[in-house]
Design an enzyme around this catalytic site. Structure first.
Site, mmCIF file in Angstrom:
data_model
loop_
_atom_site.group_PDB
_atom_site.id
_atom_site.type_symbol
_atom_site.label_atom_id
_atom_site.label_comp_id
_atom_site.label_asym_id
_atom_site.label_seq_id
_atom_site.Cartn_x
_atom_site.Cartn_y
_atom_site.Cartn_z
ATOM 1 C CG ASP A 51 0.789 -7.463 7.766
ATOM 2 O OD1 ASP A 51 0.124 -6.511 8.278
ATOM 3 O OD2 ASP A 51 1.881 -6.965 6.744
ATOM 4 C CG HIS A 89 8.551 -0.031 6.166
ATOM 5 N ND1 HIS A 89 8.734 -1.003 5.927
ATOM 6 C CD2 HIS A 89 7.145 0.261 6.306
ATOM 7 C CE1 HIS A 89 7.873 -2.043 6.281
ATOM 8 N NE2 HIS A 89 6.696 -1.035 6.687
ATOM 9 N N GLY A 113 11.063 -2.895 5.318
ATOM 10 C CA GLY A 113 10.303 -4.023 5.558
ATOM 11 C C GLY A 113 9.882 -4.330 4.046
ATOM 12 C CG HIS A 114 6.984 -2.194 1.977
ATOM 13 N ND1 HIS A 114 6.967 -1.015 2.883
ATOM 14 C CD2 HIS A 114 5.865 -2.875 2.191
ATOM 15 C CE1 HIS A 114 5.427 -0.919 3.366
ATOM 16 N NE2 HIS A 114 5.125 -1.928 2.811
ATOM 17 C CG MET A 125 -1.875 -1.138 1.262
ATOM 18 S SD MET A 125 -3.704 -0.608 1.971
ATOM 19 C CE MET A 125 -2.902 -0.407 3.626
ATOM 20 N N GLY A 126 2.058 1.243 -0.293
ATOM 21 C CA GLY A 126 2.982 2.516 -0.597
ATOM 22 C C GLY A 126 3.749 2.583 0.900
ATOM 23 C CB SER A 164 3.047 2.292 5.950
ATOM 24 O OG SER A 164 3.648 1.587 5.032
ATOM 25 C CD GLN A 180 -2.103 -8.917 4.356
ATOM 26 O OE1 GLN A 180 -2.744 -7.897 4.535
ATOM 27 N NE2 GLN A 180 -0.811 -8.597 3.983
#
Length: 270
Positions: A141, A25, A27-28, A21-22, A177, A144
């Site tokens: 997550d 950071h 982690g992404h 979702m933009g 985020s 998820q």
């Protein structure tokens, strides 16, 4: 995006998708780097998905920084940033949803009742557009990821789900985020979330198998004037479903708290 993927597939290339979702950071970035190790083509989607937010949640104020996100993707050799608008993804009269109805009923699903329906729907749409061979998701997550794995299994989707480990700040706070919502002092205070999980793990390492005792210690350790516990549960590490018996190495402690005005989640394998 569909034309690009079709052309890559026609050349025999493997595609990895990192759905985000933009507000990217580290982690992404770790997910992008993992995707780069798996596939010929790395696609990062940046889409703040309206269907996974409840009516009183933070959709409107969720951080959006597409240019900065695109630059980070360039720096880490992603091939495509796919950044559709909501109107690109959802027709005005869209009425079809994908719903997983077991794992999603627990943990975050209890306090965010339509959240995971929005997640499974948008991930299905992204899979249908991008046609990835791999989908890379972070274990912060964990519920998820469990839901998406179940969805992929149940619907015979041709994509392999890859789990990547949690990335943390030096303080131990899991990268998110939503950490942007907190002041430096609040971020420092929120490190008690990780400390409470480590306390629970230490109790297990000392031989405790009583789930109620483990949960009570975590709750007592994390609670202070700024912290409101949403849940603390001991769950199966693969499915994220609550367990009645502790199996060492096959369970995790999952938790969600409101720290001040920010909802944070974290987990640890025990």
């Amino acid at each position: 995006m569909k034309e690009f993927s079709a052309a890559a597939k026609a050349e025999g290339k493997k595609i990895a998708l990192v759905p985000t979702m933009g507000a990217l950071h580290d982690g992404h970035i770790s997910l992008i780097d993992r995707a780069r190790s798996l596939a010929d083509v790395v696609v990062v989607s940046v889409f703040v998905n309206p269907t996974q937010f409840g009516p009183n949640e933070d959709y409107d104020k969720y951080p959006r920084q597409l240019e900065a996100d695109a630059q980070k993707c360039r720096e880490h050799s992603a091939d495509v940033v796919f950044a559709p608008s909501p109107s690109d993804i959802y027709a005005p009269d869209a009425s079809t949803f994908v719903s997983e109805e077991q794992i999603s009923q627990n943990l975050c699903g209890l306090s965010r009742p339509k959240h995971f329906r929005g997640v499974t729907t948008v991930v299905t749409i992204l899979f249908n557009i991008v046609k990835p061979d791999f989908g890379v998701f972070g274990e912060k997550d964990a519920q998820q990821v469990s839901i998406i794995e179940r969805m992929v299994r149940d619907l015979f989707m041709d994509v392999q789900i890859v789990r990547a480990p949690i990335v943390r700040e030096e303080s131990g706070l899991a990268l998110s985020s939503r950490n942007k919502y907190m002041t430096p002092a609040e971020r420092d205070g929120a490190t008690r979330i990780r400390k409470s999980l480590l306390a629970g793990k230490a109790l297990v390492d000392d031989g405790c198998t009583n789930i109620d005792r483990i949960k009570a210690l975590v709750i007592n350790t994390v609670t202070d004037a700024k912290t409101r516990v949403v849940y603390v549960e001991v769950v199966d590490a693969k499915t994220s479903l609550p367990v009645s018996e502790l199996k060492i190495g096959q369970c995790r402690i999952s938790m969600a708290v409101w720290y001040g005005q920010t909802r944070l989640i974290d987990n640890i394998i025990i």
